[in-house]
Structures are given as C-alpha cells and as structure tokens.
Motif scaffolding. Structure first.
Motif, mmCIF file in Angstrom:
data_model
loop_
_atom_site.group_PDB
_atom_site.id
_atom_site.type_symbol
_atom_site.label_atom_id
_atom_site.label_comp_id
_atom_site.label_asym_id
_atom_site.label_seq_id
_atom_site.Cartn_x
_atom_site.Cartn_y
_atom_site.Cartn_z
ATOM 1 N N VAL A 20 25.366 35.497 -0.992
ATOM 2 C CA VAL A 20 26.416 36.518 -0.914
ATOM 3 C C VAL A 20 27.525 36.067 0.049
ATOM 4 N N GLY A 21 27.149 35.491 1.182
ATOM 5 C CA GLY A 21 28.156 35.005 2.126
ATOM 6 C C GLY A 21 28.987 33.868 1.560
ATOM 7 N N SER A 22 28.360 32.986 0.816
ATOM 8 C CA SER A 22 29.090 31.867 0.213
ATOM 9 C C SER A 22 30.025 32.344 -0.882
ATOM 10 N N ILE A 23 29.574 33.306 -1.680
ATOM 11 C CA ILE A 23 30.446 33.868 -2.714
ATOM 12 C C ILE A 23 31.637 34.576 -2.063
ATOM 13 N N GLY A 24 31.379 35.301 -0.974
ATOM 14 C CA GLY A 24 32.471 35.954 -0.254
ATOM 15 C C GLY A 24 33.467 34.956 0.301
ATOM 16 N N LEU A 25 32.974 33.842 0.791
ATOM 17 C CA LEU A 25 33.863 32.804 1.318
ATOM 18 C C LEU A 25 34.753 32.237 0.218
ATOM 19 N N ALA A 26 34.200 32.092 -0.973
ATOM 20 C CA ALA A 26 34.966 31.502 -2.064
ATOM 21 C C ALA A 26 35.878 32.501 -2.770
ATOM 22 N N ARG A 27 35.513 33.780 -2.819
ATOM 23 C CA ARG A 27 36.205 34.723 -3.686
ATOM 24 C C ARG A 27 37.144 35.698 -2.990
ATOM 25 N N LEU A 28 36.967 35.948 -1.715
ATOM 26 C CA LEU A 28 37.812 36.944 -1.055
ATOM 27 C C LEU A 28 39.240 36.421 -0.921
ATOM 28 N N PRO A 29 40.230 37.325 -0.913
ATOM 29 C CA PRO A 29 41.621 36.898 -1.080
ATOM 30 C C PRO A 29 42.317 36.249 0.117
ATOM 31 N N ASP A 30 42.061 36.665 1.332
ATOM 32 C CA ASP A 30 42.798 36.061 2.439
ATOM 33 C C ASP A 30 41.853 35.567 3.532
ATOM 34 N N PHE A 31 42.426 34.882 4.500
ATOM 35 C CA PHE A 31 41.622 34.203 5.522
ATOM 36 C C PHE A 31 40.752 35.158 6.317
ATOM 37 N N MET A 32 41.324 36.264 6.764
ATOM 38 C CA MET A 32 40.565 37.196 7.600
ATOM 39 C C MET A 32 39.386 37.795 6.839
ATOM 40 N N MET A 33 39.556 38.073 5.562
ATOM 41 C CA MET A 33 38.449 38.593 4.763
ATOM 42 C C MET A 33 37.420 37.498 4.492
ATOM 43 N N ARG A 34 37.894 36.281 4.213
ATOM 44 C CA ARG A 34 36.968 35.170 3.958
ATOM 45 C C ARG A 34 36.162 34.824 5.196
ATOM 46 N N LEU A 35 36.673 35.134 6.348
ATOM 47 C CA LEU A 35 35.971 34.845 7.595
ATOM 48 C C LEU A 35 34.688 35.652 7.724
ATOM 49 N N HIS A 36 34.632 36.833 7.101
ATOM 50 C CA HIS A 36 33.437 37.672 7.202
ATOM 51 C C HIS A 36 32.251 37.098 6.446
ATOM 52 N N GLY A 37 32.488 36.369 5.357
ATOM 53 C CA GLY A 37 31.385 35.824 4.570
ATOM 54 C C GLY A 37 30.450 34.940 5.374
ATOM 55 N N PRO A 38 30.954 33.875 5.960
ATOM 56 C CA PRO A 38 30.053 33.001 6.713
ATOM 57 C C PRO A 38 29.591 33.585 8.046
ATOM 58 N N THR A 39 30.383 34.462 8.651
ATOM 59 C CA THR A 39 29.971 34.954 9.972
ATOM 60 C C THR A 39 28.974 36.086 9.898
ATOM 61 N N LYS A 40 28.995 36.852 8.846
ATOM 62 C CA LYS A 40 28.073 37.985 8.760
ATOM 63 C C LYS A 40 26.877 37.654 7.882
ATOM 64 N N ALA A 41 27.115 37.567 6.589
ATOM 65 C CA ALA A 41 26.010 37.427 5.638
ATOM 66 C C ALA A 41 25.322 36.069 5.737
ATOM 67 N N THR A 42 26.083 35.015 5.844
ATOM 68 C CA THR A 42 25.467 33.693 5.890
ATOM 69 C C THR A 42 24.684 33.493 7.182
ATOM 70 N N THR A 43 25.167 34.041 8.286
ATOM 71 C CA THR A 43 24.420 33.950 9.534
ATOM 72 C C THR A 43 23.078 34.665 9.417
ATOM 73 N N LEU A 44 23.073 35.841 8.823
ATOM 74 C CA LEU A 44 21.810 36.548 8.612
ATOM 75 C C LEU A 44 20.905 35.787 7.653
ATOM 76 N N GLY A 45 21.494 35.177 6.622
ATOM 77 C CA GLY A 45 20.700 34.414 5.671
ATOM 78 C C GLY A 45 20.034 33.206 6.295
ATOM 79 N N VAL A 46 20.801 32.437 7.017
ATOM 80 C CA VAL A 46 20.230 31.265 7.678
ATOM 81 C C VAL A 46 19.234 31.689 8.748
ATOM 82 N N GLY A 47 19.527 32.795 9.433
ATOM 83 C CA GLY A 47 18.586 33.309 10.428
ATOM 84 C C GLY A 47 17.252 33.685 9.805
#
Length: 103
Positions: free
Chosen positions: A23-50
């Motif tokens: 979900v974090g990777s899809i958010g990184l690739a699909r969200l429209p601007d930088f600030m929104m794309r920043l949430h993908g790896p910092t929120k969901a991907t961090t929880l996933g890797v954790g």
C-alpha cells in the motif's frame, strides 16, 4: 501436519507487513504531488517493514531460544529515522518552492 502457533504468528506478521509495504509503495507511485507521496513510505511502508522485522525477530527467537537483539535494533532505528527523514524532506520541499507538488 500441525502448524505451531509461532509459525502462524510469523506468517501473519509477514502478510500484514507485506500488505502495508505494498500500500505504501502504491501510494508513492500513484499520489499526485510530493507532499502526498511522502506519506506512502513514511507511514505505511514503515509499518510494513516494521511488521516484517518483528516477524523475523519472533522466528529467530523461537528457533534459537533467545531474544534477537539485531532485529529489535533495526525496528527501533527504523521507527526513529523514518519520521525524521520525512520531516527534513518536507521542510526542504517547502523551502524550495511555494508549490512543492509542481513536477
């Protein structure tokens, strides 16, 4: 064939972690601007890797019979550094332009 409860827990943690990372990777690739794309790896991907690292910690602890401190240190550093990096990237984007999403 019986399945140990620890194997079920490790499998569940790996599936949940993989789902969050996806979900974090899809958010990184699909969200429209930088600030929104920043949430993908910092929120969901961090929880996933954790969750994946905690699953590895449980597996190592069960198979060796002792607490695995390496995985514990990895998850600690991950949860400390990811928000700090996201904050620095957001501040740099705001300082760079008034519209950081303008690709």
């Amino acid at each position: 064939m019986t399945v140990a409860p620890s194997e079920l827990l490790v499998s569940l943690l790996l599936l949940v972690g993989g789902g969050f990372a996806l979900v974090g990777s899809i958010g990184l690739a699909r969200l429209p601007d930088f600030m929104m794309r920043l949430h993908g790896p910092t929120k969901a991907t961090t929880l996933g890797v954790g969750a994946i690292v905690v699953g590895a910690m449980v597996h190592t602890s069960v198979t060796t019979g002792r607490l695995s401190l390496q995985e514990l240190a990895i998850s600690l550093f991950l949860f400390i550094t990811a928000p700090v990096v996201a904050h620095v990237l957001a501040k740099a984007a705001r300082a760079r332009s008034a519209d950081p999403g303008g690709d």
